[in-house]
Write a protein that holds these residues in place. Structure first.
Motif, mmCIF file in Angstrom:
data_model
loop_
_atom_site.group_PDB
_atom_site.id
_atom_site.type_symbol
_atom_site.label_atom_id
_atom_site.label_comp_id
_atom_site.label_asym_id
_atom_site.label_seq_id
_atom_site.Cartn_x
_atom_site.Cartn_y
_atom_site.Cartn_z
ATOM 1 N N LYS A 1 0.857 -1.189 0.000
ATOM 2 C CA LYS A 1 0.000 0.000 0.000
ATOM 3 C C LYS A 1 0.893 1.240 0.000
ATOM 4 N N LYS A 2 0.781 2.044 -1.058
ATOM 5 C CA LYS A 2 1.598 3.262 -1.168
ATOM 6 C C LYS A 2 0.702 4.414 -1.598
ATOM 7 N N ASN A 3 0.752 5.502 -0.852
ATOM 8 C CA ASN A 3 -0.052 6.699 -1.173
ATOM 9 C C ASN A 3 -1.518 6.349 -1.454
ATOM 10 N N GLY A 4 -2.058 5.476 -0.630
ATOM 11 C CA GLY A 4 -3.481 5.124 -0.773
ATOM 12 C C GLY A 4 -3.775 4.130 -1.877
ATOM 13 N N LYS A 5 -2.740 3.783 -2.702
ATOM 14 C CA LYS A 5 -2.963 2.818 -3.796
ATOM 15 C C LYS A 5 -2.348 1.477 -3.399
ATOM 16 N N VAL A 6 -2.960 0.390 -3.906
ATOM 17 C CA VAL A 6 -2.421 -0.946 -3.621
ATOM 18 C C VAL A 6 -1.845 -1.526 -4.902
ATOM 19 N N GLU A 7 -0.567 -1.944 -4.852
ATOM 20 C CA GLU A 7 0.027 -2.580 -6.049
ATOM 21 C C GLU A 7 0.752 -3.865 -5.650
ATOM 22 N N GLU A 8 0.897 -4.771 -6.625
ATOM 23 C CA GLU A 8 1.552 -6.048 -6.336
ATOM 24 C C GLU A 8 3.042 -5.953 -6.624
ATOM 25 N N GLU B 1 -3.972 -5.144 7.478
ATOM 26 C CA GLU B 1 -2.795 -4.432 6.966
ATOM 27 C C GLU B 1 -1.649 -4.666 7.938
#
Length: 662
Positions: free
Chosen positions: A143-150, A230
């Motif tokens: 989770k970075k800056n409110g966005k979730v990426e793999e 989280e």
């Protein structure tokens, strides 16, 4: 030398071959198939067919049966070791030379089968441990800056926040900062039930990883339940509990058990002696009136009979099976030495806090006095103690809330900690004091004799007792205590039933506390008021008295004493680096009840090792004289000799199914 042997062994099995990891087993079976074809041709059509007709299948049988053995023998010879593989090759070539092709092929088939099964047992054992490696998921949701990426797990950094979806694997060791869930920790700790985990209140001033309350901590490879959570990453993947486990288990082989070291020494002398005896027997025809062929036949038969194959694999196969079985149950045993030693223990020393007890103080008594009711006293204690940050106060608040179903209403004020004595506050416009006898006396309040005697009784039993005064009178008495684990009594009973004679508690607490808990849970003795260095002295004394001793602790403040004991056992080692490093045996879960299983497994391993040594030495002791005197031919020698090797390996594999007898 052993190191070189291991390297040779590993090297020989690095090239998996055309059938992958099972190539050696398939080669061995092919050797058996061609042996059978040759044997049938020889029996059914020996008169009509050319000798080459049945020799061709035997050639193939030799090729498949001898392939891996020859590679291994050559690897060892390069580093100066003439071991059993060399004897086997020599015996097979000798058998072919004297025309006993069927016996030579049978020898290679059975030896390669025994070898392949041993290898299979070791691969199976290592696999069940390395399966831990497959626990780690390959990717994580960051989770970075409110966005979730793999991202790949290797890209994770300390203090990253990862999102763990329901029913998926956790990708890093860390602390839950949002959400709650039941986590299946069985892959790491062996615990059968999922554990409820909740988010930590605050990440400010986080203590070290293994000091964080386990209710908030998660490990790599454990499985999330139905809640989305989280997690704040606190360890890199290479430092995670799983990574450390795999590393340690792969090093386990290097710690040889006493029996293994003894058999290795024996082999070192034995193999050259056998070679010498065989060479001498080749020249027996000079002394005994017989053809050279007969002497050579006898010499080669003796070579087959005297090879200590079964002995060579009797211990390693049992040790590895034992260690693999333990790992399945969440018990990490570091090497054969720890496995063998654990079973011979008759005295166990326990650390108290967190090992025999919960390690957390619990409210044990709420005794009202004067005309106060229990509920009124509970309400007063809750309101005052909820203003304090002291760990004891926090424990009291938690227990009062749950035991009396109360919620604090913030009606007390002016809290004040009085160093070494207790606290004061204002409640219902009167001053409240909660603390020891000195605090109450210093305030000029009188303690009724009956309350004083109750307090002294509680202190004798190991409770921490506190008086409660409201205004000008003492209105009650409360006590807290680090209570024994619910499973401790049952575990100690089981230990006693499997022959543990003495169980001693070592604690830094007061002797009274030690004696009280020892009596409650059934220990033989308790030694109190011990600093870490005093624990070492206590271990030394116990070792002088009882010879061997196991020390069970949490591996942090007990590290020096654990290092000194014969076998050290760390509790709740998942997540604790110190415990994993210092302990010989690590119980991955925080469950003391796994101890009888570990000791029982150790004893079963020792029994199987002893049986294996008797089987292998017994067969050699019978066969060698029989072959020297010419009572057995090469065929029978091969069957008996290699049969004992198979029996030994299969006997060792029984450990993979070991279960503690209840």
């Amino acid at each position: 030398m052993k190191q070189q042997h291991n390297e040779a062994h590993d090297h020989a099995h690095d090239h998996n071959g055309i059938f992958g990891q099972r190539t050696e087993l398939y080669f061995s079976l092919l050797s058996g198939v061609f042996l059978l074809i040759g044997f049938l041709i020889k029996i059914l059509g020996a008169d009509t067919q050319s000798v080459w007709f049945y020799l061709i299948p035997f050639f193939f049988s030799y090729g498949f049966g001898g392939y891996y053995i020859t590679i291994e023998a050559f690897e060892k010879i390069k580093v100066g070791g003439f071991e059993i593989d060399f004897l086997m090759i020599a015996a097979a070539i000798g058998a072919a030379y004297i025309g006993s092709w069927a016996e030579g092929a049978l020898l290679l088939f059975l030896f390669s089968l025994g070898h392949a099964l041993e290898n299979y047992a070791m691969i199976k054992a290592k696999k069940s441990i390395e399966a831990l490696g497959d626990l780690t998921p390959k990717a994580a949701l960051i989770k970075k800056n409110g966005k979730v990426e793999e991202v790949g797990v290797e890209a994770l950094k300390i203090n990253d926040i990862i999102v763990v979806r329901p029913n998926s694997k956790i990708a890093a060791d860390g602390v839950i900062i949002k959400g709650n869930s039941a986590i299946d920790q069985a892959p790491i700790t062996g615990e059968s039930m999922p554990i409820d985990k909740t988010a930590i209140a605050s990440t400010d001033n986080l203590p070290k990883f293994n000091a964080i309350d386990s209710a908030h901590v998660v490990y790599t490879g454990t499985i999330n339940g139905d809640g989305s959570i989280e997690v704040l990453v606190l360890k890199l993947s290479k430092d995670s509990t799983v990574a450390r486990l795999i590393k340690m288990v792969s090093e386990v082989e290097t710690q040889k058990s006493p029996t293994q070291r003894m058999t290795k020494k024996f082999e070192k002398w034995y193999v050259p002696i056998v070679i010498l005896v065989v060479i001498i027997l080749c020249f027996a025809y000079l002394v005994v009136n017989e053809p050279f062929e007969d002497s050579l036949y006898r010499a080669i038969t003796v070579l087959v009979a005297a090879s200590p194959c079964a002995l060579a694999i009797s211990t390693p196969s049992a040790v590895l099976s034992g260690i693999a079985r333990a790992a399945q149950k969440g018990v990490l045993i570091k090497g054969g030495k720890a496995l063998e030693d654990l079973g011979s223990i008759r005295t166990i020393a326990f650390d108290k806090t967190g090992t025999l007890t919960e390690g957390k103080p619990k409210l044990t008594n709420m005794i009202p006095f004067q005309n106060y009711s229990k509920e009124a006293l509970a309400r007063l204690v809750l309101e005052v103690e909820s203003l304090s940050n002291h760990p004891l106060a926090r424990a009291i608040v938690k227990d009062v809330e749950s035991q009396y179903n109360l919620v604090h209403e913030n009606v007390a004020s002016n809290v004040n900690a009085i160093q070494g004595k207790g606290i004061s506050a204002t409640y219902q416009n009167k001053t409240v004091f909660i603390g020891n006898e000195k605090l109450i006396s210093d305030e000029g309040l009188t303690i009724a004799p009956e309350l004083r005697s109750k307090m002294e009784g509680l202190l004798r039993e190991g409770h921490t007792a506190m008086l409660v005064a409201h205004g000008t009178s003492v209105v009650g008495l409360i006590s807290v205590m680090d209570v024994p684990r619910t499973t401790a009594v049952e575990t100690l009973k089981r230990l006693k039933s499997i022959g543990i004679k003495r169980m001693v508690m070592l604690t830094g607490d007061h002797q009274n506390v030690g004696d009280a808990i020892a009596k409650q849970i059934g220990l033989t003795e308790a030694k109190g008021n011990l600093l870490p260095e005093d624990k070492v002295e206590a271990i030394k004394e116990l070792m002088q008295r009882d010879g061997k001793i196991a020390m069970v602790g949490d591996g942090v403040n007990d590290a020096p004493a654990m290092a000194y004991s014969t076998v050290s056992v760390a509790m709740g080692a998942a997540g604790s680096d110190v415990a994993l490093e210092t302990a010989d045996v690590a119980l991955m879960s925080d469950k003391i009840e796994m101890l009888p299983f570990a000791i029982g497994l150790s004893r079963a391993s020792k029994r199987i090792i002893t049986q294996n040594i008797w089987i292998s030495m017994g067969v050699v002791a019978l066969l060698v004289p029989a072959t020297i005197l010419g009572l057995t031919g090469i065929g029978l020698a091969v069957v008996f000799h290699e049969g004992s090797t198979l029996v030994v390996v299969l006997n060792a594999l029984r450990l993979l199914a070991y279960n503690e007898k209840k």
